[in-house]
Motif scaffolding. Sequence first.
Motif, PDB file in Angstrom:
ATOM      1  N   UNK A  63       0.838  -1.192   0.000  1.00  0.00           N
ATOM      2  CA  UNK A  63       0.000   0.000   0.000  1.00  0.00           C
ATOM      3  C   UNK A  63       0.876   1.246   0.000  1.00  0.00           C
ATOM      4  N   UNK A  64       0.592   2.148  -0.920  1.00  0.00           N
ATOM      5  CA  UNK A  64       1.248   3.460  -0.944  1.00  0.00           C
ATOM      6  C   UNK A  64       0.137   4.493  -0.747  1.00  0.00           C
ATOM      7  N   UNK A  65      -0.129   4.778   0.526  1.00  0.00           N
ATOM      8  CA  UNK A  65      -1.231   5.682   0.858  1.00  0.00           C
ATOM      9  C   UNK A  65      -0.885   7.107   0.472  1.00  0.00           C
ATOM     10  N   UNK A  66      -1.904   7.887   0.203  1.00  0.00           N
ATOM     11  CA  UNK A  66      -1.681   9.261  -0.249  1.00  0.00           C
ATOM     12  C   UNK A  66      -1.111  10.165   0.832  1.00  0.00           C
ATOM     13  N   UNK A  67      -1.344   9.817   2.110  1.00  0.00           N
ATOM     14  CA  UNK A  67      -0.811  10.663   3.188  1.00  0.00           C
ATOM     15  C   UNK A  67      -0.511   9.885   4.465  1.00  0.00           C
ATOM     16  N   UNK A  68      -1.146   8.766   4.695  1.00  0.00           N
ATOM     17  CA  UNK A  68      -0.947   8.015   5.931  1.00  0.00           C
ATOM     18  C   UNK A  68       0.226   7.058   5.840  1.00  0.00           C
ATOM     19  N   UNK A  69       1.422   7.564   5.571  1.00  0.00           N
ATOM     20  CA  UNK A  69       2.586   6.721   5.320  1.00  0.00           C
ATOM     21  C   UNK A  69       3.831   7.534   5.659  1.00  0.00           C
ATOM     22  N   UNK A  70       4.768   6.968   6.444  1.00  0.00           N
ATOM     23  CA  UNK A  70       5.941   7.754   6.851  1.00  0.00           C
ATOM     24  C   UNK A  70       6.810   8.199   5.682  1.00  0.00           C
ATOM     25  N   UNK A  71       6.951   7.341   4.647  1.00  0.00           N
ATOM     26  CA  UNK A  71       7.752   7.726   3.483  1.00  0.00           C
ATOM     27  C   UNK A  71       7.099   8.888   2.729  1.00  0.00           C
TER      28      UNK A  71
END
Length: 329
Positions: free
Chosen positions: A152-160
């Motif tokens: 999953x590459x979330x639009x905003x909920x992701x540390x990266x």
Amino acid sequence: MTEQSPEALLDPARAPTLAGVERAAAKVAAILPQTPLLPLEVDGRTIWCKAECLQPVGAFKIRGAWHRLTDLTPEQAVAGVVGVSSGNHAQGVAWAAKRLGIKATIVMPSNAPAMKLAATRALGAEVVLYDRVTESRDAVAARLIEERGGTLVHAYGDPWIIEGQGTAGIEARAQMVSRGPGEPDQVVACCGGGGLSAGLALACPDAAIVAVEPEGWDDVTRSLAAGQILSVEDMAWPTECDALQTPETWPINFAVLRARGVRGIVVTQGEVRSAMRLAFERLHLVVEPGGAAALAAVLAGKVEPTDATLVTLSGGNVDPQKFAEIIAG
């Protein structure tokens, strides 16, 4: 920059850090030219506008996508990625995936602008549509990952993603120092889910951060005021700021925003349109509604400019016919 272990860097539950933003900035600088920092006089003061609308995909989202996808393990890269986006993050992920040879599937709302859907597909990503009002994009993405695998590459909920978006702040800080006003003491950011605002809060630790949302989609503003995450009250609320239509922020974003004392501001459609016209007339830039929200807050007098205020012009992906209508006033 503080060194982190390889294991810590690959932990999806980790907290985003300034060191992570600095690491992302080095990666972004190696592949993307810096976007211009443009001066604009407002009420006798000069504000500094970061023209992220001039990125290769027309928005800052390319930063977080590149940081995320270049940190995938070889096994994760083979399995591909699944993103969720109203359009700009979709193009950022698709751009990075195409360059890296990674399969990308993007969950996008069925009412996303046609040009954003077309651009995402043109970059080679598969688009899976959902109904913004009746379905959860996160649930759709989770189902796809369960069925097909992938990261999953979330639009905003992701540390990266948060760290990658913060690289705009690293760039702007250096640009402002070289141009004379010194480091920003105030950063005004367009805000959907809060990934950009959180990234800038990490990148500019000594600046006051203001997150600007469109009316009706002010969940981050209300959440910051309430001290807890609140959802959008009416998912069918009409807005031209499609890039900022997010149902609610995530804990990872909210933790950064609260820790930094970020405040939220809400702007109207009329204020956003006025900002788009001014950006076109005085900066000669095409800025989409969601990308003009931060500037709208300053122009409307809802955020008082300082001698070192940084404003994000976060995206320029707007339908030409719609843009012409808005510019005509």
